[in-house]
Design an enzyme around this catalytic site. Structure first.
Site, PDB file in Angstrom:
ATOM      1  N   GLY A  38       5.356  34.982  -2.873  1.00  8.27           N
ATOM      2  CA  GLY A  38       4.788  35.654  -4.054  1.00  8.27           C
ATOM      3  C   GLY A  38       5.807  35.979  -5.132  1.00  8.27           C
ATOM      4  O   GLY A  38       5.446  36.441  -6.208  1.00  8.27           O
ATOM      5  N   ARG A  96      -0.572  52.521 -23.437  1.00  7.88           N
ATOM      6  CA  ARG A  96      -1.301  53.788 -23.517  1.00  7.88           C
ATOM      7  C   ARG A  96      -0.636  54.896 -22.701  1.00  7.88           C
ATOM      8  O   ARG A  96      -0.953  56.050 -22.867  1.00  7.88           O
ATOM      9  CB  ARG A  96      -2.762  53.579 -23.106  1.00  7.88           C
ATOM     10  CG  ARG A  96      -3.540  52.873 -24.209  1.00  7.88           C
ATOM     11  CD  ARG A  96      -4.954  52.593 -23.833  1.00  7.88           C
ATOM     12  NE  ARG A  96      -5.051  51.550 -22.823  1.00  7.88           N
ATOM     13  CZ  ARG A  96      -6.186  51.136 -22.296  1.00  7.88           C
ATOM     14  NH1 ARG A  96      -7.313  51.689 -22.669  1.00  7.88           N
ATOM     15  NH2 ARG A  96      -6.207  50.170 -21.406  1.00  7.88           N
ATOM     16  N   LYS A 194     -14.932  61.534 -30.324  1.00  3.18           N
ATOM     17  CA  LYS A 194     -14.871  61.032 -28.944  1.00  3.18           C
ATOM     18  C   LYS A 194     -14.059  61.994 -28.077  1.00  3.18           C
ATOM     19  O   LYS A 194     -12.984  62.414 -28.458  1.00  3.18           O
ATOM     20  CB  LYS A 194     -14.212  59.644 -28.920  1.00  3.18           C
ATOM     21  CG  LYS A 194     -13.934  59.099 -27.527  1.00  3.18           C
ATOM     22  CD  LYS A 194     -13.291  57.712 -27.570  1.00  3.18           C
ATOM     23  CE  LYS A 194     -11.823  57.756 -27.205  1.00  3.18           C
ATOM     24  NZ  LYS A 194     -11.207  56.427 -27.103  1.00  3.18           N
ATOM     25  N   ARG A 196     -12.371  62.224 -24.228  1.00  2.00           N
ATOM     26  CA  ARG A 196     -12.069  61.416 -23.043  1.00  2.00           C
ATOM     27  C   ARG A 196     -12.066  62.311 -21.806  1.00  2.00           C
ATOM     28  O   ARG A 196     -11.307  63.281 -21.726  1.00  2.00           O
ATOM     29  CB  ARG A 196     -10.711  60.714 -23.201  1.00  2.00           C
ATOM     30  CG  ARG A 196     -10.441  59.676 -22.121  1.00  2.00           C
ATOM     31  CD  ARG A 196      -9.210  58.834 -22.406  1.00  2.00           C
ATOM     32  NE  ARG A 196      -9.428  57.672 -23.246  1.00  2.00           N
ATOM     33  CZ  ARG A 196     -10.071  56.575 -22.867  1.00  2.00           C
ATOM     34  NH1 ARG A 196     -10.603  56.483 -21.657  1.00  2.00           N
ATOM     35  NH2 ARG A 196     -10.203  55.565 -23.695  1.00  2.00           N
ATOM     36  N   ASP A 221     -11.052  48.869 -33.811  1.00  2.00           N
ATOM     37  CA  ASP A 221     -10.194  49.536 -32.821  1.00  2.00           C
ATOM     38  C   ASP A 221      -9.024  48.623 -32.520  1.00  2.00           C
ATOM     39  O   ASP A 221      -9.090  47.417 -32.788  1.00  2.00           O
ATOM     40  CB  ASP A 221     -10.990  49.842 -31.541  1.00  2.00           C
ATOM     41  CG  ASP A 221     -10.492  51.122 -30.873  1.00  2.00           C
ATOM     42  OD1 ASP A 221      -9.351  51.538 -31.151  1.00  2.00           O
ATOM     43  OD2 ASP A 221     -11.250  51.709 -30.075  1.00  2.00           O
TER      44      ASP A 221
HETATM   45  C1  R5P Z   1      -8.007  54.656 -27.700  1.00  2.00           C
HETATM   46  O1  R5P Z   1      -7.124  55.421 -27.917  1.00  2.00           O
HETATM   47  C2  R5P Z   1      -7.925  53.217 -28.042  1.00  2.00           C
HETATM   48  O2  R5P Z   1      -7.756  53.032 -29.415  1.00  2.00           O
HETATM   49  C3  R5P Z   1      -9.140  52.467 -27.566  1.00  2.00           C
HETATM   50  O3  R5P Z   1     -10.263  53.008 -28.196  1.00  2.00           O
HETATM   51  C4  R5P Z   1      -9.316  52.582 -26.105  1.00  2.00           C
HETATM   52  O4  R5P Z   1      -8.091  52.486 -25.449  1.00  2.00           O
HETATM   53  C5  R5P Z   1     -10.250  51.521 -25.622  1.00  2.00           C
HETATM   54  O5  R5P Z   1     -10.433  51.679 -24.249  1.00  2.00           O
HETATM   55  P1  R5P Z   1     -11.860  51.469 -23.585  1.00  2.00           P
HETATM   56  O6  R5P Z   1     -12.393  50.185 -24.102  1.00  2.00           O
HETATM   57  O7  R5P Z   1     -11.544  51.438 -22.099  1.00  2.00           O
HETATM   58  O8  R5P Z   1     -12.692  52.649 -23.960  1.00  2.00           O
END
Ligand code: R5P
Length: 321
Positions: A38, A96, A194, A196, A221
Protein backbone atom coordinates in the site's frame (compact mmCIF):
# COMPACT_ATOMS: atom_id res chain seq x y z
CA UNK A 1 14.21 30.83 -19.24
CA UNK A 2 14.51 27.36 -17.72
CA UNK A 3 12.31 24.84 -19.43
CA UNK A 4 8.81 24.49 -18.04
CA UNK A 5 7.69 20.95 -17.17
CA UNK A 6 4.23 19.94 -15.98
CA UNK A 7 3.41 16.63 -14.30
CA UNK A 8 0.14 15.31 -12.96
CA UNK A 9 -0.65 13.16 -9.98
CA UNK A 10 -3.61 10.83 -10.21
CA UNK A 11 -6.13 13.20 -8.59
CA UNK A 12 -7.16 15.05 -11.77
CA UNK A 13 -5.08 14.05 -14.84
CA UNK A 14 -7.71 15.40 -17.27
CA UNK A 15 -7.33 18.90 -15.81
CA UNK A 16 -3.54 18.61 -16.10
CA UNK A 17 -3.86 17.53 -19.74
CA UNK A 18 -6.22 20.46 -20.46
CA UNK A 19 -3.72 22.88 -18.89
CA UNK A 20 -0.93 21.44 -21.05
CA UNK A 21 -3.14 21.75 -24.15
CA UNK A 22 -3.63 25.46 -23.46
CA UNK A 23 0.11 25.90 -23.07
CA UNK A 24 0.90 23.74 -26.12
CA UNK A 25 3.09 21.59 -23.89
CA UNK A 26 3.37 17.87 -23.55
CA UNK A 27 2.38 16.53 -20.13
CA UNK A 28 5.49 15.19 -18.39
CA UNK A 29 5.92 11.47 -18.05
CA UNK A 30 6.04 9.81 -14.65
CA UNK A 31 5.12 6.46 -13.12
CA UNK A 32 2.85 6.39 -10.09
CA UNK A 33 1.62 3.35 -8.28
CA UNK A 34 1.53 1.42 -5.06
CA UNK A 35 3.76 -1.26 -3.61
CA UNK A 36 1.96 -4.45 -2.52
CA UNK A 37 1.80 -3.18 1.08
CA UNK A 38 0.00 0.00 0.00
CA UNK A 39 2.97 2.38 0.11
CA UNK A 40 3.02 4.92 -2.72
CA UNK A 41 5.56 4.80 -5.52
CA UNK A 42 6.73 7.53 -7.91
CA UNK A 43 9.35 7.80 -10.63
CA UNK A 44 9.72 10.92 -12.77
CA UNK A 45 10.47 9.56 -16.22
CA UNK A 46 11.57 12.87 -17.82
CA UNK A 47 14.76 14.77 -17.07
CA UNK A 48 13.89 17.63 -14.70
CA UNK A 49 17.40 18.80 -13.79
CA UNK A 50 17.39 22.59 -13.71
CA UNK A 51 13.77 22.74 -14.92
CA UNK A 52 10.82 24.83 -13.65
CA UNK A 53 8.46 22.07 -12.56
CA UNK A 54 4.70 22.28 -11.87
CA UNK A 55 2.97 19.36 -10.15
CA UNK A 56 -0.80 19.36 -10.57
CA UNK A 57 -2.63 17.63 -7.77
CA UNK A 58 -5.87 18.75 -6.10
CA UNK A 59 -5.90 17.16 -2.65
CA UNK A 60 -9.47 15.96 -3.05
CA UNK A 61 -10.81 12.53 -2.00
CA UNK A 62 -9.10 10.14 -1.51
CA UNK A 63 -7.49 13.03 0.35
CA UNK A 64 -4.72 11.24 2.23
CA UNK A 65 -3.62 9.24 -0.83
CA UNK A 66 -3.56 12.35 -2.98
CA UNK A 67 -1.58 14.34 -0.42
CA UNK A 68 0.96 11.53 -0.01
CA UNK A 69 1.28 11.19 -3.77
CA UNK A 70 1.92 14.93 -4.07
CA UNK A 71 4.58 14.80 -1.35
CA UNK A 72 6.53 12.00 -2.99
CA UNK A 73 6.23 13.68 -6.41
CA UNK A 74 7.76 16.83 -4.89
CA UNK A 75 10.49 14.77 -3.24
CA UNK A 76 11.24 12.94 -6.51
CA UNK A 77 11.62 16.24 -8.39
CA UNK A 78 13.80 17.86 -5.74
CA UNK A 79 16.09 14.84 -5.60
CA UNK A 80 16.24 14.91 -9.41
CA UNK A 81 17.60 18.49 -9.15
CA UNK A 82 14.60 20.42 -10.45
CA UNK A 83 15.44 24.13 -10.18
CA UNK A 84 12.00 25.04 -8.82
CA UNK A 85 8.97 22.98 -7.87
CA UNK A 86 5.50 24.53 -7.73
CA UNK A 87 2.72 22.53 -6.10
CA UNK A 88 -0.43 23.34 -8.09
CA UNK A 89 -3.38 22.76 -5.76
CA UNK A 90 -6.58 23.51 -7.68
CA UNK A 91 -8.35 22.30 -4.51
CA UNK A 92 -6.68 22.29 -1.10
CA UNK A 93 -8.18 19.63 1.16
CA UNK A 94 -8.10 19.86 4.99
CA UNK A 95 -8.57 23.62 4.56
CA UNK A 96 -11.60 23.74 6.83
CA UNK A 97 -9.51 22.60 9.81
CA UNK A 98 -7.82 25.99 9.94
CA UNK A 99 -8.12 26.98 13.60
CA UNK A 100 -8.51 25.60 17.11
CA UNK A 101 -12.20 26.15 17.71
CA UNK A 102 -12.12 23.85 20.75
CA UNK A 103 -9.45 22.36 23.00
CA UNK A 104 -7.12 19.53 21.93
CA UNK A 105 -7.83 19.65 18.20
CA UNK A 106 -5.23 20.00 15.43
CA UNK A 107 -4.86 22.77 12.86
CA UNK A 108 -4.59 20.31 10.00
CA UNK A 109 -4.61 22.97 7.27
CA UNK A 110 -1.30 24.22 8.74
CA UNK A 111 0.08 20.70 9.22
CA UNK A 112 -0.55 19.82 5.55
CA UNK A 113 0.96 23.15 4.46
CA UNK A 114 4.06 22.27 6.53
CA UNK A 115 4.24 18.83 4.89
CA UNK A 116 4.08 20.31 1.37
CA UNK A 117 6.69 22.94 2.19
CA UNK A 118 9.01 20.51 3.98
CA UNK A 119 8.75 18.04 1.09
CA UNK A 120 10.42 20.75 -0.97
CA UNK A 121 7.75 22.82 -2.76
CA UNK A 122 9.26 26.19 -3.62
CA UNK A 123 5.91 27.76 -4.46
CA UNK A 124 2.21 26.98 -4.28
CA UNK A 125 -0.47 27.83 -6.81
CA UNK A 126 -3.93 27.45 -5.28
CA UNK A 127 -7.48 28.31 -6.19
CA UNK A 128 -10.27 29.57 -3.93
CA UNK A 129 -8.74 28.47 -0.65
CA UNK A 130 -11.48 27.96 1.90
CA UNK A 131 -10.04 30.90 3.87
CA UNK A 132 -7.62 33.28 2.14
CA UNK A 133 -5.41 33.49 5.23
CA UNK A 134 -4.38 29.86 4.61
CA UNK A 135 -1.90 31.44 2.18
CA UNK A 136 0.08 32.38 5.29
CA UNK A 137 0.25 28.75 6.44
CA UNK A 138 2.81 28.07 3.69
CA UNK A 139 6.31 29.41 4.33
CA UNK A 140 6.82 29.79 0.57
CA UNK A 141 5.13 32.15 -1.92
CA UNK A 142 1.49 31.32 -2.66
CA UNK A 143 -0.32 32.52 -5.76
CA UNK A 144 -4.05 32.48 -5.14
CA UNK A 145 -6.51 32.30 -8.04
CA UNK A 146 -10.25 32.96 -8.06
CA UNK A 147 -12.88 31.13 -10.06
CA UNK A 148 -15.28 34.05 -9.58
CA UNK A 149 -14.71 35.62 -13.04
CA UNK A 150 -15.45 32.28 -14.71
CA UNK A 151 -18.63 31.78 -12.64
CA UNK A 152 -19.74 35.38 -13.21
CA UNK A 153 -19.31 34.98 -16.96
CA UNK A 154 -21.36 31.80 -16.86
CA UNK A 155 -24.33 33.72 -15.44
CA UNK A 156 -23.78 36.75 -17.68
CA UNK A 157 -24.43 34.49 -20.68
CA UNK A 158 -27.90 33.70 -19.24
CA UNK A 159 -28.94 37.35 -19.73
CA UNK A 160 -31.07 37.49 -16.60
CA UNK A 161 -32.67 40.91 -16.11
CA UNK A 162 -30.70 42.73 -13.40
CA UNK A 163 -33.86 43.61 -11.50
CA UNK A 164 -34.80 39.93 -11.37
CA UNK A 165 -31.58 38.79 -9.70
CA UNK A 166 -30.97 38.28 -6.00
CA UNK A 167 -27.51 36.97 -5.10
CA UNK A 168 -28.00 34.89 -1.97
CA UNK A 169 -25.08 34.16 0.32
CA UNK A 170 -25.63 30.64 1.72
CA UNK A 171 -24.00 31.67 5.01
CA UNK A 172 -22.37 34.65 6.63
CA UNK A 173 -18.87 33.40 5.66
CA UNK A 174 -19.69 33.85 1.98
CA UNK A 175 -21.01 37.44 2.21
CA UNK A 176 -17.97 39.10 0.60
CA UNK A 177 -18.12 36.64 -2.29
CA UNK A 178 -21.85 37.32 -2.73
CA UNK A 179 -21.30 41.09 -2.67
CA UNK A 180 -18.68 40.73 -5.42
CA UNK A 181 -20.97 38.67 -7.62
CA UNK A 182 -23.89 41.00 -7.04
CA UNK A 183 -21.70 43.98 -8.06
CA UNK A 184 -20.83 42.23 -11.32
CA UNK A 185 -24.24 40.71 -12.06
CA UNK A 186 -26.50 43.35 -10.61
CA UNK A 187 -29.57 42.74 -8.49
CA UNK A 188 -30.14 42.65 -4.76
CA UNK A 189 -28.38 40.75 -2.02
CA UNK A 190 -29.66 38.31 0.63
CA UNK A 191 -27.95 36.24 3.31
CA UNK A 192 -29.07 32.93 4.76
CA UNK A 193 -28.58 32.61 8.48
CA UNK A 194 -26.85 29.21 8.71
CA UNK A 195 -26.06 27.53 12.02
CA UNK A 196 -23.71 24.53 12.03
CA UNK A 197 -24.64 21.81 14.55
CA UNK A 198 -21.59 19.65 13.72
CA UNK A 199 -19.29 18.79 10.77
CA UNK A 200 -22.15 17.35 8.73
CA UNK A 201 -25.34 19.01 9.99
CA UNK A 202 -26.40 22.57 9.35
CA UNK A 203 -29.61 24.43 9.99
CA UNK A 204 -30.86 27.34 7.92
CA UNK A 205 -32.98 29.75 9.95
CA UNK A 206 -33.77 33.08 8.29
CA UNK A 207 -33.15 35.07 5.15
CA UNK A 208 -31.76 38.53 5.72
CA UNK A 209 -32.18 41.05 2.88
CA UNK A 210 -33.69 40.26 -0.49
CA UNK A 211 -36.63 39.89 -0.84
CA UNK A 212 -36.33 36.64 -2.80
CA UNK A 213 -40.00 36.14 -3.64
CA UNK A 214 -40.52 35.98 -7.43
CA UNK A 215 -36.78 36.45 -8.03
CA UNK A 216 -33.98 34.54 -9.73
CA UNK A 217 -31.72 33.56 -6.86
CA UNK A 218 -28.04 32.89 -7.51
CA UNK A 219 -26.03 31.22 -4.76
CA UNK A 220 -22.23 30.97 -4.74
CA UNK A 221 -20.08 28.91 -2.39
CA UNK A 222 -16.43 27.92 -2.40
CA UNK A 223 -17.31 24.23 -2.14
CA UNK A 224 -20.15 21.78 -1.99
CA UNK A 225 -19.13 18.87 0.19
CA UNK A 226 -22.10 17.03 1.73
CA UNK A 227 -24.36 19.66 0.06
CA UNK A 228 -26.09 20.23 3.42
CA UNK A 229 -25.31 23.96 3.46
CA UNK A 230 -26.28 24.90 -0.06
CA UNK A 231 -29.32 22.62 -0.32
CA UNK A 232 -30.56 23.85 3.07
CA UNK A 233 -30.22 27.43 1.84
CA UNK A 234 -31.90 26.60 -1.48
CA UNK A 235 -34.87 25.02 0.31
CA UNK A 236 -35.33 28.10 2.49
CA UNK A 237 -35.16 30.41 -0.51
CA UNK A 238 -37.59 28.16 -2.41
CA UNK A 239 -40.06 28.23 0.52
CA UNK A 240 -39.75 32.01 0.48
CA UNK A 241 -41.06 32.02 -3.10
CA UNK A 242 -37.97 32.25 -5.34
CA UNK A 243 -38.86 31.93 -9.04
CA UNK A 244 -35.60 30.21 -10.01
CA UNK A 245 -32.59 29.02 -8.01
CA UNK A 246 -29.14 28.53 -9.51
CA UNK A 247 -26.14 27.26 -7.54
CA UNK A 248 -22.46 27.79 -8.32
CA UNK A 249 -19.34 26.60 -6.59
CA UNK A 250 -15.64 26.22 -7.31
CA UNK A 251 -14.95 22.87 -5.67
CA UNK A 252 -17.43 20.03 -6.16
CA UNK A 253 -16.27 17.68 -3.41
CA UNK A 254 -19.71 16.08 -3.51
CA UNK A 255 -19.21 13.36 -0.93
CA UNK A 256 -21.70 11.03 0.76
CA UNK A 257 -25.29 11.72 -0.28
CA UNK A 258 -24.46 15.07 -1.89
CA UNK A 259 -25.52 14.12 -5.41
CA UNK A 260 -28.86 12.71 -4.26
CA UNK A 261 -29.47 15.83 -2.13
CA UNK A 262 -28.77 18.03 -5.14
CA UNK A 263 -31.02 15.95 -7.37
CA UNK A 264 -33.86 16.29 -4.85
CA UNK A 265 -33.26 20.00 -4.24
CA UNK A 266 -35.56 22.70 -5.65
CA UNK A 267 -32.86 24.12 -7.88
CA UNK A 268 -32.81 24.85 -11.61
CA UNK A 269 -29.08 24.48 -12.25
CA UNK A 270 -25.79 23.78 -10.53
CA UNK A 271 -22.52 24.92 -12.01
CA UNK A 272 -19.20 23.68 -10.67
CA UNK A 273 -15.66 23.98 -11.93
CA UNK A 274 -13.37 21.07 -12.72
CA UNK A 275 -10.86 21.58 -9.88
CA UNK A 276 -12.06 18.14 -8.73
CA UNK A 277 -13.06 15.53 -11.31
CA UNK A 278 -16.74 14.62 -11.36
CA UNK A 279 -17.12 11.02 -12.56
CA UNK A 280 -19.85 10.41 -15.17
CA UNK A 281 -21.97 8.40 -12.70
CA UNK A 282 -22.28 11.52 -10.49
CA UNK A 283 -23.29 13.82 -13.33
CA UNK A 284 -26.93 14.62 -14.08
CA UNK A 285 -28.82 16.93 -16.37
CA UNK A 286 -28.88 20.00 -14.10
CA UNK A 287 -25.13 19.92 -13.30
CA UNK A 288 -22.83 21.84 -15.61
CA UNK A 289 -19.05 21.70 -15.35
CA UNK A 290 -16.98 24.65 -16.46
CA UNK A 291 -13.25 24.53 -16.91
CA UNK A 292 -10.72 26.56 -14.98
CA UNK A 293 -7.88 25.02 -17.03
CA UNK A 294 -7.36 28.27 -19.03
CA UNK A 295 -7.03 30.24 -15.77
CA UNK A 296 -4.51 27.79 -14.30
CA UNK A 297 -2.61 27.60 -17.60
CA UNK A 298 -2.33 31.39 -17.77
CA UNK A 299 -1.20 31.52 -14.13
CA UNK A 300 1.52 28.92 -14.80
CA UNK A 301 2.63 30.83 -17.88
CA UNK A 302 2.89 34.02 -15.85
CA UNK A 303 4.72 32.44 -12.91
CA UNK A 304 7.17 30.82 -15.29
CA UNK A 305 7.91 34.15 -16.97
CA UNK A 306 7.85 36.20 -13.73
CA UNK A 307 4.70 38.13 -14.63
CA UNK A 308 2.06 39.36 -12.22
CA UNK A 309 -0.76 37.05 -11.17
CA UNK A 310 -2.79 39.74 -9.43
CA UNK A 311 -3.11 41.59 -12.74
CA UNK A 312 -5.19 38.66 -13.98
CA UNK A 313 -7.90 39.71 -11.52
CA UNK A 314 -7.29 43.29 -10.43
CA UNK A 315 -7.30 44.14 -6.74
CA UNK A 316 -11.01 43.59 -6.46
CA UNK A 317 -10.94 39.79 -6.01
CA UNK A 318 -8.57 39.84 -3.04
CA UNK A 319 -10.93 42.26 -1.29
CA UNK A 320 -13.89 40.00 -1.98
CA UNK A 321 -12.37 36.83 -0.56
C1 R5P B 1 -18.66 26.71 4.71
O1 R5P B 1 -17.99 27.37 5.45
C2 R5P B 1 -18.29 26.46 3.30
O2 R5P B 1 -18.20 27.65 2.58
C3 R5P B 1 -19.26 25.53 2.63
O3 R5P B 1 -20.52 26.12 2.66
C4 R5P B 1 -19.33 24.23 3.33
O4 R5P B 1 -18.07 23.81 3.72
C5 R5P B 1 -19.96 23.21 2.43
O5 R5P B 1 -20.06 22.00 3.13
P1 R5P B 1 -21.34 21.08 2.99
O6 R5P B 1 -21.62 20.94 1.53
O7 R5P B 1 -20.90 19.78 3.64
O8 R5P B 1 -22.44 21.75 3.74
Amino acid sequence: MRELKIFSGRANPKLAQDICDFLHLELGSLSLGKFPDGENYCKIEDDVRGRDVYLIQPTCPPVNDNIMELLIMIDSCKRASAARVTAVLPYYGYARQDRKDEGRVPITAKLVANLITRAGADRVLAMDLHAPQIQGFFDVPVDHLYAAPVLTNHFKTKNFAHDDIVVVSPDEGSIKRAIGHSKRLGGKLAIVDKRRANAVETEQKNIIGGPVEGKICLMFDDMISTAGSIVGAAKLVHEAGAKQIHLACTHGVLCGQAIQKLKDAPVDSIVITNTIPLPPEKQFDRIEIISIAPLLAEAIRRIHSNKSISQMFGDQMARES
